[in-house]
Scaffold this active site. Structure first.
Site, PDB file in Angstrom:
ATOM      1  N   ASP A 156      32.579  44.171  38.476  1.00 48.74           N
ATOM      2  CA  ASP A 156      31.838  42.914  38.599  1.00 48.74           C
ATOM      3  C   ASP A 156      30.590  42.972  37.698  1.00 48.74           C
ATOM      4  O   ASP A 156      29.786  43.899  37.818  1.00 48.74           O
ATOM      5  CB  ASP A 156      31.418  42.725  40.063  1.00 48.74           C
ATOM      6  CG  ASP A 156      30.830  41.347  40.337  1.00 48.74           C
ATOM      7  OD1 ASP A 156      30.374  40.685  39.393  1.00 48.74           O
ATOM      8  OD2 ASP A 156      30.830  40.948  41.517  1.00 48.74           O
ATOM      9  N   SER A 198      29.390  35.242  46.507  1.00 46.73           N
ATOM     10  CA  SER A 198      28.344  35.206  45.479  1.00 46.73           C
ATOM     11  C   SER A 198      27.070  34.551  46.030  1.00 46.73           C
ATOM     12  O   SER A 198      26.498  35.037  47.004  1.00 46.73           O
ATOM     13  CB  SER A 198      28.872  34.498  44.230  1.00 46.73           C
ATOM     14  OG  SER A 198      28.028  34.696  43.123  1.00 46.73           O
ATOM     15  N   HIS A 236      34.272  39.803  39.468  1.00 44.27           N
ATOM     16  CA  HIS A 236      33.541  38.886  40.349  1.00 44.27           C
ATOM     17  C   HIS A 236      34.539  37.901  40.954  1.00 44.27           C
ATOM     18  O   HIS A 236      34.597  36.723  40.573  1.00 44.27           O
ATOM     19  CB  HIS A 236      32.468  38.157  39.536  1.00 44.27           C
ATOM     20  CG  HIS A 236      31.436  37.467  40.378  1.00 44.27           C
ATOM     21  ND1 HIS A 236      30.534  38.152  41.153  1.00 44.27           N
ATOM     22  CD2 HIS A 236      31.166  36.143  40.568  1.00 44.27           C
ATOM     23  CE1 HIS A 236      29.740  37.294  41.780  1.00 44.27           C
ATOM     24  NE2 HIS A 236      30.118  36.062  41.433  1.00 44.27           N
TER      25      HIS A 236
END
Length: 230
Positions: free
Chosen positions: A180, A106, A208
């Site tokens: 996601d 991320s 995610h």
């Protein structure tokens, strides 16, 4: 063993990212050593941290609230963050010259991309036209960094601008889940920051997160091992 530097996502920590990557690291333990560092800014828990890791604080983020407010602020963040990472690695008794790969999750994929840029263009800097980088060291701090592993990537227009249209040509593998909620950002990182001929892609039916499915992990580990053999 060759070392992979691991950079956690926003609002998590080195300890949490270590737990999240346990199965991946087990699959690669005969090939790599993994090191983890905490980001510099304490923060609230990030997306997906609750409820599993809600009691695992403190939590950290790589960028301050001023990140992205202006081009100069973005340049300053990158500059100070680079020095912070170098110092954090050295505190673990490791030289940056020992690190062959960087793995980010991320928000950590933005930082990983910054380090790959520095490895690829040691005599240049992100946003070279900005005065904040004019006094940066020209010496390459990451001479052995050969490839990147970008998990559930993150990106935005400010990051694209910081790279000034230059696409990274060091090999990389990108993984993201098709469910996601930040899929658009992961695709932006893959398509706008990395050269398509040098970037491999693994998609999986998930969100995610790092996939727990063995078949998906096997695809990712195979790509990582292939990059290491280059």
């Amino acid at each position: 063993l060759p070392i992979i530097l691991c950079l956690h996502g926003m609002g998590t920590s080195a300890a949490i990212f270590s737990a999240q990557t346990r199965n991946l690291r087990l699959a690669l333990k005969q090939h790599f050593r993994f090191i983890f560092i905490d980001a510099p800014h304490e923060s609230l828990p990030g997306p997906g941290v609750e409820p599993t890791y809600v009691d695992s604080g403190p939590f950290y983020s790589w960028f301050s609230d001023s990140m992205g407010s202006t081009a100069l602020a973005t340049a300053h963040e990158f500059c100070t963050l680079s020095a912070y990472i170098n110092a954090s690695v050295e505190k673990q008794g490791i030289k940056t010259s020992e690190i062959v790969s960087v793995m980010g999750f991320s928000q950590g994929t933005i930082v990983a991309s910054m380090l790959l840029y520095q490895a690829e263009t040691p005599l240049q800097n992100l946003s070279l036209n900005l005065s904040a980088f004019q006094n940066s060291e020209a010496e390459n701090s990451w001479p052995s960094l050969r490839f990147g592993i970008l998990l559930s990537g993150s990106c935005n227009d400010h990051i694209v601008t910081a790279f000034m249209g230059r696409k990274l040509q060091l090999p990389s593998v990108h993984l993201y889940g098709l469910q996601d909620p930040y899929l658009k950002n992961a695709r932006m990182l893959y398509e706008q920051i990395y050269h398509e001929k040098m970037a491999d892609l693994v998609e999986f039916d998930g969100g995610h997160n790092i996939p727990g499915n063995k078949a998906d992990l096997d695809k990712l580990t195979a790509r990582i091992l292939r990059l290491n053999r280059r």
